[in-house]
Design a protein around this motif. Sequence first.
Motif, PDB file in Angstrom:
ATOM      1  N   LEU A 156       0.830  -1.206   0.000  1.00  0.00           N
ATOM      2  CA  LEU A 156       0.000   0.000   0.000  1.00  0.00           C
ATOM      3  C   LEU A 156       0.864   1.256   0.000  1.00  0.00           C
ATOM      4  CD1 LEU A 156      -2.986   0.898   0.091  1.00  0.00           C
ATOM      5  CD2 LEU A 156      -2.748   1.044   2.579  1.00  0.00           C
ATOM      6  N   GLU A 157       1.935   1.238   0.800  1.00  0.00           N
ATOM      7  CA  GLU A 157       2.879   2.361   0.776  1.00  0.00           C
ATOM      8  C   GLU A 157       4.172   1.971   1.467  1.00  0.00           C
ATOM      9  OE1 GLU A 157       1.867   5.283   4.462  1.00  0.00           O
ATOM     10  OE2 GLU A 157       0.369   5.287   2.880  1.00  0.00           O
ATOM     11  N   ASP A 158       5.223   2.753   1.179  1.00  0.00           N
ATOM     12  CA  ASP A 158       6.535   2.544   1.796  1.00  0.00           C
ATOM     13  C   ASP A 158       6.767   3.635   2.836  1.00  0.00           C
ATOM     14  OD1 ASP A 158       7.670   0.383  -0.087  1.00  0.00           O
ATOM     15  OD2 ASP A 158       7.022   1.950  -1.470  1.00  0.00           O
ATOM     16  N   ASN A 159       7.369   3.263   3.953  1.00  0.00           N
ATOM     17  CA  ASN A 159       7.696   4.230   5.004  1.00  0.00           C
ATOM     18  C   ASN A 159       9.191   4.123   5.288  1.00  0.00           C
ATOM     19  OD1 ASN A 159       4.870   5.177   5.921  1.00  0.00           O
ATOM     20  ND2 ASN A 159       4.693   2.953   5.935  1.00  0.00           N
ATOM     21  N   MET A 160       9.952   5.060   4.730  1.00  0.00           N
ATOM     22  CA  MET A 160      11.411   4.983   4.758  1.00  0.00           C
ATOM     23  C   MET A 160      12.037   5.953   5.758  1.00  0.00           C
ATOM     24  SD  MET A 160      11.698   2.792   2.168  1.00  0.00           S
ATOM     25  CE  MET A 160      13.325   2.856   1.408  1.00  0.00           C
ATOM     26  N   ARG A 161      11.211   6.581   6.597  1.00  0.00           N
ATOM     27  CA  ARG A 161      11.742   7.591   7.518  1.00  0.00           C
ATOM     28  C   ARG A 161      11.501   7.188   8.969  1.00  0.00           C
ATOM     29  NH1 ARG A 161       8.730  12.657   4.987  1.00  0.00           N
ATOM     30  NH2 ARG A 161       7.297  10.997   4.405  1.00  0.00           N
ATOM     31  N   CYS A 162      12.103   6.081   9.379  1.00  0.00           N
ATOM     32  CA  CYS A 162      11.961   5.585  10.754  1.00  0.00           C
ATOM     33  C   CYS A 162      10.504   5.504  11.188  1.00  0.00           C
ATOM     34  CB  CYS A 162      12.760   6.464  11.731  1.00  0.00           C
ATOM     35  SG  CYS A 162      14.528   6.341  11.512  1.00  0.00           S
ATOM     36  N   PRO A 163       9.738   4.619  10.581  1.00  0.00           N
ATOM     37  CA  PRO A 163       8.323   4.502  10.931  1.00  0.00           C
ATOM     38  C   PRO A 163       8.131   4.028  12.364  1.00  0.00           C
ATOM     39  CG  PRO A 163       9.013   2.646   9.616  1.00  0.00           C
ATOM     40  CD  PRO A 163      10.161   3.599   9.612  1.00  0.00           C
ATOM     41  N   SER A 164       7.049   4.439  12.973  1.00  0.00           N
ATOM     42  CA  SER A 164       6.787   4.061  14.356  1.00  0.00           C
ATOM     43  C   SER A 164       5.910   2.810  14.409  1.00  0.00           C
ATOM     44  CB  SER A 164       6.110   5.220  15.094  1.00  0.00           C
ATOM     45  OG  SER A 164       4.868   5.531  14.474  1.00  0.00           O
ATOM     46  N   GLY A 165       5.761   2.261  15.594  1.00  0.00           N
ATOM     47  CA  GLY A 165       4.843   1.153  15.818  1.00  0.00           C
ATOM     48  C   GLY A 165       5.471  -0.151  16.262  1.00  0.00           C
TER      49      GLY A 165
ATOM     50  N   VAL B   2      23.196   6.580  20.176  1.00  0.00           N
ATOM     51  CA  VAL B   2      22.173   7.282  20.970  1.00  0.00           C
ATOM     52  C   VAL B   2      20.892   7.398  20.143  1.00  0.00           C
ATOM     53  CG1 VAL B   2      23.923   8.619  22.201  1.00  0.00           C
ATOM     54  CG2 VAL B   2      22.771   9.631  20.220  1.00  0.00           C
ATOM     55  N   THR B   3      19.767   7.559  20.828  1.00  0.00           N
ATOM     56  CA  THR B   3      18.487   7.832  20.173  1.00  0.00           C
ATOM     57  C   THR B   3      18.168   9.305  20.335  1.00  0.00           C
ATOM     58  OG1 THR B   3      17.647   5.605  20.658  1.00  0.00           O
ATOM     59  CG2 THR B   3      16.023   7.305  20.100  1.00  0.00           C
ATOM     60  N   LEU B   4      17.897   9.985  19.234  1.00  0.00           N
ATOM     61  CA  LEU B   4      17.532  11.402  19.267  1.00  0.00           C
ATOM     62  C   LEU B   4      16.019  11.528  19.130  1.00  0.00           C
ATOM     63  CD1 LEU B   4      18.200  14.438  19.212  1.00  0.00           C
ATOM     64  CD2 LEU B   4      18.568  14.220  16.736  1.00  0.00           C
ATOM     65  N   THR B   5      15.363  12.049  20.155  1.00  0.00           N
ATOM     66  CA  THR B   5      13.912  12.191  20.175  1.00  0.00           C
ATOM     67  C   THR B   5      13.526  13.668  20.166  1.00  0.00           C
ATOM     68  OG1 THR B   5      11.888  11.774  21.472  1.00  0.00           O
ATOM     69  CG2 THR B   5      13.919  12.055  22.707  1.00  0.00           C
ATOM     70  N   PRO B   6      12.364  14.011  19.589  1.00  0.00           N
ATOM     71  CA  PRO B   6      11.883  15.399  19.686  1.00  0.00           C
ATOM     72  C   PRO B   6      11.448  15.756  21.099  1.00  0.00           C
ATOM     73  CG  PRO B   6      10.787  14.207  17.896  1.00  0.00           C
ATOM     74  CD  PRO B   6      11.508  13.188  18.722  1.00  0.00           C
ATOM     75  N   GLY B   7      11.186  14.732  21.944  1.00  0.00           N
ATOM     76  CA  GLY B   7      10.811  15.015  23.322  1.00  0.00           C
ATOM     77  C   GLY B   7       9.497  14.372  23.729  1.00  0.00           C
ATOM     78  N   VAL B   8       9.106  14.631  24.977  1.00  0.00           N
ATOM     79  CA  VAL B   8       7.978  13.932  25.589  1.00  0.00           C
ATOM     80  C   VAL B   8       6.645  14.246  24.935  1.00  0.00           C
ATOM     81  CG1 VAL B   8       9.112  13.736  27.828  1.00  0.00           C
ATOM     82  CG2 VAL B   8       7.728  15.748  27.335  1.00  0.00           C
ATOM     83  N   TYR B   9       6.545  15.342  24.209  1.00  0.00           N
ATOM     84  CA  TYR B   9       5.263  15.701  23.604  1.00  0.00           C
ATOM     85  C   TYR B   9       5.057  15.057  22.237  1.00  0.00           C
ATOM     86  CZ  TYR B   9       5.138  19.047  27.398  1.00  0.00           C
ATOM     87  OH  TYR B   9       5.136  19.614  28.650  1.00  0.00           O
TER      88      TYR B   9
ATOM     89  N   VAL C 208      18.343  10.960  24.002  1.00  0.00           N
ATOM     90  CA  VAL C 208      18.738  12.366  24.097  1.00  0.00           C
ATOM     91  C   VAL C 208      17.788  13.237  23.276  1.00  0.00           C
ATOM     92  CG1 VAL C 208      21.168  11.783  24.428  1.00  0.00           C
ATOM     93  CG2 VAL C 208      20.324  12.237  22.113  1.00  0.00           C
ATOM     94  N   GLU C 209      17.743  14.505  23.643  1.00  0.00           N
ATOM     95  CA  GLU C 209      17.041  15.521  22.865  1.00  0.00           C
ATOM     96  C   GLU C 209      18.080  16.452  22.253  1.00  0.00           C
ATOM     97  OE1 GLU C 209      13.769  17.395  24.923  1.00  0.00           O
ATOM     98  OE2 GLU C 209      13.380  15.573  26.092  1.00  0.00           O
ATOM     99  N   GLY C 210      17.647  17.281  21.300  1.00  0.00           N
ATOM    100  CA  GLY C 210      18.566  18.165  20.594  1.00  0.00           C
ATOM    101  C   GLY C 210      19.533  18.916  21.492  1.00  0.00           C
TER     102      GLY C 210
ATOM    103  N   ARG D 102      14.840  10.133  15.602  1.00  0.00           N
ATOM    104  CA  ARG D 102      13.394  10.132  15.442  1.00  0.00           C
ATOM    105  C   ARG D 102      12.900  11.569  15.282  1.00  0.00           C
ATOM    106  NH1 ARG D 102      11.306   4.855  16.472  1.00  0.00           N
ATOM    107  NH2 ARG D 102       9.417   5.821  15.662  1.00  0.00           N
ATOM    108  N   VAL D 103      13.777  12.401  14.730  1.00  0.00           N
ATOM    109  CA  VAL D 103      13.476  13.796  14.408  1.00  0.00           C
ATOM    110  C   VAL D 103      13.460  13.936  12.889  1.00  0.00           C
ATOM    111  CG1 VAL D 103      14.321  16.176  14.559  1.00  0.00           C
ATOM    112  CG2 VAL D 103      14.481  14.668  16.550  1.00  0.00           C
TER     113      VAL D 103
END
Length: 492
Positions: A163-172, A224-231, A250-252, A279-280
């Motif tokens: 159905l579609e490709d998800n090439m940008r670190c898909p979640s789930g 390390v994992t880079l996250t946008p944060g808790v929100y 870590v965050e930015g 994951r940013v």
Amino acid sequence: MDFTNYKTDGFYDELLEESGHARAGAAHVVKRISEMPFDELLQRQRAAEAALLQMGITFAVYGDKSGTEKIFPFDIIPRIIEAKDWAYLEKGLKQRIHALNLFITDVYNDGKILKDKVIPADLIKTAKTYRPQLEGFTPPRGIWAHVTGTDLVRDSDGQFYVLEDNMRCPSGVSYVLENRHVLKRTFPLAFAAGHVRPVDEYPNRLLETLQYLAPDTLASPRVVTLTPGVYNSAYFEHSFLSQQMGIPLVEGPDLVVKDGYVMMRTTKGYERADVIYRRVDDDFLDPKVFREDSLLGVPGIMEVYKAGRVALANAPGGGIADDKAVYAYVPKIIKYYLGEEAILPNVPTFVCDEEKDCKHVIENIEKMVVKAANESGGYGMLVGPHSSKEQCDEFRLKVAQNPRNYIAQPMVALSRAPVIVDDHFEGRHVDLRPYVLYGKDIYVLPGGLTRVALKKGSVVVNSSQGGGSKDTWVLGGPSSNGKPTDVDAGKH
């Protein structure tokens, strides 16, 4: 509680044949569930929901009077995939991911596929996910999409389609792991009898994939994992996977470019970050290169990345293969780079940027599913057969005004699977998102996330649109390389 009155309604059902008999691979599950008193089944459903809540697998529902946190909806009746079906899917996914990575490298470098007019050059250059900043660049090991999630659907004839490709670190994938943890305790006997292939090795496989990207000179690269944060809606997953891999989250602001390297601030001072599982989104990764107003990224990180002193997964720019208009050309992409026919077919697709296709879509929009080329999560789409005349007219105008931004597909009769509704079972539409890791080799996690459209009649499975999930049991058997597969039997 049995399936005597269960109706497949003409759809392909993942557990039961039209006659009402269990499919071969699902017989043991159907038998055990049918022998179980209804009260006990409901008790197990409630226990599973309580376990997921205790694990913190929740998402926010703002404005809901009952509270802002709910569990990600989960139905305990598993989805079964037989070994032969999985071997076919695994082979097709490996072929697809390999070809798409070659395509991304080509697009940012020689552009041979564009010069040979296999794909219109304008289609690439006008894509929102195309990053001119990456032109002339090839990432470490030549891999762009290290973690992918390819959405699959099954039609009424039982055939799987991409159905579609998800090439940008898909979640789930965190739901896949936690659903399995819960369901092994919910149906231990059925689980053991089914010889279900394990999924719990995914965090280790992911870590190995990330470590593979580091320069050969580093014996023990820091990941390390880079996250946008808790929100961020997927923050649970970011923290869960980091914990499972044993790496810092870590965050930015926790990272800084110093002396030509990316350094992580710690209580002991600065330490190098060699591989970043990001994951940013591209737009927010480096305010010096992409969006200047971003507070989520690391200023200067792209310069370090291009110099080969840090690795990023997934690579910036890989989203060009996510564009839904590019998706229509993937069978040609596979043929061009690998000289092979696509193992997994696409859903037939009309690219509105092509005049003939656009005319057909506008004239037949009531019969089609129309999607915006760069939207996700079930947003920016029209399901024509389920929409009002006003909604169809609105999309006609959108397509006419900006044809590049839309594709359309005929309505697929998505397969269904039983879910518990009140005191009986009802069929609900499902899709499947297997997760693929591309490092030293290509690894496909046996199973993936089965998403369920919990609203009766709905074909939109996204959690943001009221969808839920099921555990996906891939039964043990020969894999695509002919060797016996490991199973999870007895590990409860």
